[in-house]
Scaffold this motif. Structure first.
Motif, PDB file in Angstrom:
ATOM      1  N   THR A 185       0.813  -1.225   0.000  1.00 13.48           N
ATOM      2  CA  THR A 185       0.000   0.000   0.000  1.00 13.48           C
ATOM      3  C   THR A 185       0.845   1.273   0.000  1.00 13.48           C
ATOM      4  N   THR A 186       1.961   1.280   0.739  1.00 15.05           N
ATOM      5  CA  THR A 186       2.788   2.481   0.823  1.00 15.05           C
ATOM      6  C   THR A 186       4.268   2.124   0.834  1.00 15.05           C
ATOM      7  N   LEU A 187       5.089   3.089   0.474  1.00 17.12           N
ATOM      8  CA  LEU A 187       6.543   2.990   0.628  1.00 17.12           C
ATOM      9  C   LEU A 187       7.029   4.304   1.201  1.00 17.12           C
ATOM     10  N   GLU A 188       7.669   4.232   2.351  1.00 15.80           N
ATOM     11  CA  GLU A 188       8.118   5.440   3.064  1.00 15.80           C
ATOM     12  C   GLU A 188       6.975   6.429   3.266  1.00 15.80           C
ATOM     13  N   GLY A 189       5.796   5.911   3.575  1.00 20.19           N
ATOM     14  CA  GLY A 189       4.643   6.747   3.879  1.00 20.19           C
ATOM     15  C   GLY A 189       3.887   7.275   2.672  1.00 20.19           C
ATOM     16  N   GLY A 214       4.539  -0.298   3.719  1.00 14.33           N
ATOM     17  CA  GLY A 214       3.210  -0.469   4.285  1.00 14.33           C
ATOM     18  C   GLY A 214       2.440  -1.531   3.513  1.00 14.33           C
ATOM     19  N   VAL A 215       1.815  -2.458   4.241  1.00 13.83           N
ATOM     20  CA  VAL A 215       1.042  -3.516   3.595  1.00 13.83           C
ATOM     21  C   VAL A 215      -0.311  -3.666   4.270  1.00 13.83           C
ATOM     22  N   ASP A 216      -1.237  -4.184   3.501  1.00 14.04           N
ATOM     23  CA  ASP A 216      -2.523  -4.598   4.046  1.00 14.04           C
ATOM     24  C   ASP A 216      -2.424  -6.099   4.304  1.00 14.04           C
ATOM     25  N   ARG A 217      -2.469  -6.478   5.584  1.00 14.99           N
ATOM     26  CA  ARG A 217      -2.345  -7.882   5.962  1.00 14.99           C
ATOM     27  C   ARG A 217      -3.673  -8.336   6.571  1.00 14.99           C
ATOM     28  N   ALA A 218      -4.441  -9.035   5.743  1.00 17.99           N
ATOM     29  CA  ALA A 218      -5.751  -9.560   6.188  1.00 17.99           C
ATOM     30  C   ALA A 218      -6.633  -8.450   6.735  1.00 17.99           C
ATOM     31  N   ALA A 220      -5.687  -5.490   7.958  1.00 22.40           N
ATOM     32  CA  ALA A 220      -5.028  -4.587   8.908  1.00 22.40           C
ATOM     33  C   ALA A 220      -3.820  -3.937   8.258  1.00 22.40           C
ATOM     34  N   GLU A 221      -3.643  -2.634   8.505  1.00 17.70           N
ATOM     35  CA  GLU A 221      -2.492  -1.918   7.973  1.00 17.70           C
ATOM     36  C   GLU A 221      -1.273  -2.186   8.855  1.00 17.70           C
TER      37      GLU A 221
END
Length: 369
Positions: A185-189, A214-218, A220-221
């Motif tokens: 979802t994100t890299l360095e914010g 940043g990842v979405d894991r099931a 959750a961020e």
């Protein structure tokens, strides 16, 4: 000798001469010839462990295959084109499930336009024909998708993507940190919405730097700290993750080509799409052939069998051929008369070469020589 009943006394009886009995030598010779003929016939159909390769058909990505256009676009304006952009192929006989007869192999040995290879040099051991076909079909679908992404991005379209981590590369900074199924979802914010954006951001980071992914894991961020490593290809920062990417295309593009597999048509698919989506008539009546894989970031990759593809291009009327730079060592010494070969490494270079060919200003085009 008794006279047959249907003959009268004034009809002479003529006895047919007896044929001479054949000699033992003649019988032996005749039998030998029959056996030799049967043996030769058997050898001519005897299956071998070889594969025959030859120039295959070419297909115009600006034209039709069967009754359908090779490339169709919906959701945006397209423009008329002239000329031809021909992707090239290699035809083959022989597979693990369909062996080539000896007579066909002998013919290929004496034909300068064909070549013979051991079966194991072409096909991995243990793979069936159905398994091989499934792989090459998947490669074709992947190459068409990559060509679509690269062409649209080159023309200024935004192609967003959902990037899911399939696995971490062993020994990389991501090993033991990311999990399969994590969605980037994100890299360095900064929000990451496309693969090109992710690659561009990593290009600005020095290898060895620790970054926050940043990842979405099931649902959750989660923020993950990953130390980048140097990419083996160019030394750029490498996260160490393998991604599966689902693209959200801004226009509907359909590419179809029956009975052709593999990934080597990517570059010509991309050029065909760009020609259709731009007001300029890039090919401008010229017949341009080519080959090369296409990455979603626009790199042209090497392919196999380029000598056969050069011959097929000339046979089908091409005056120019776009070849991957990494295939130049196979091009030198194998260029047919009347064909100009341009060496390209990226989609940008291939498109610039096409424009130069269409305009007739070809003096500065790079070659393999």
């Amino acid at each position: 000798m008794p006279v047959p009943e249907h003959l009268t006394n004034d009809q002479p009886v003529v006895e047919a001469p007896l044929a001479a009995r054949p000699s033992r030598r003649a019988v032996t010779y005749s039998v030998s010839m029959v056996v030799a003929a049967i043996g030769l016939a058997a050898l001519s159909v005897l299956p071998t462990t070889y594969v025959v390769r030859a120039p295959g058909p070419t297909f115009d990505t600006l034209g039709v295959s069967g009754e359908r256009p090779v490339i169709t676009v919906a959701g945006t304006e397209t423009f008329p084109t002239t000329g031809e952009l021909r992707l090239t192929t290699v035809s083959g006989s022989g597979s693990p499930d369909n062996r080539v007869p000896l007579l066909r192999v002998v013919k290929a040995w004496v034909d300068p336009d064909e070549a013979v290879y051991p079966l194991e040099a072409i096909y991995p051991e243990g793979q069936t024909q159905d398994e091989i076909a499934a792989v090459t079909t998947a490669q074709m679908v992947s190459s068409q998708e990559a060509a679509t992404v690269a062409a649209l991005v080159k023309l200024g379209y935004e192609v967003s993507a959902t990037m899911t981590i399939a696995e971490a590369v062993d020994g990389s900074g991501a090993a033991g940190i990311v999990e399969p199924g994590d969605v980037v979802t994100t890299l360095e914010g900064t929000e990451v919405v496309s693969y090109q954006q992710l690659v561009g951001m990593l290009d600005e980071i020095e290898a060895g730097t620790t970054v926050t992914l940043g990842v979405d894991r099931a649902g959750a961020e989660v923020d993950l700290e990953i130390t980048t490593t140097a990419h083996e290809a160019d030394g750029s920062a490498f996260l160490g993750v393998l991604l599966t990417t689902d693209f959200d295309f801004p226009v509907d593009v359909d590419m179809q080509l029956q009975d052709v597999g593999g990934s080597s048509a990517g570059m010509m698919f991309a050029l065909g799409l760009m020609d259709k989506l731009t007001p300029a008539d890039e090919a401008a009546g010229e017949v341009v052939a080519g080959t090369g894989t296409m990455s979603i970031t626009g790199e042209v990759g090497p392919i196999g069998g380029i000598q056969f593809k050069l011959d097929g291009a000339v046979r089908d009327g091409a005056r120019w051929f776009l070849a991957p730079v990494e295939n130049c060592d196979e091009v030198v010494g194998n260029v047919p008369d009347g064909l100009g070969v341009v060496a390209v490494a990226t989609l940008d270079e291939a498109y610039a070469a096409l424009e130069a060919i269409g305009s007739g200003d070809t003096a500065g085009l790079p070659s393999c020589g």
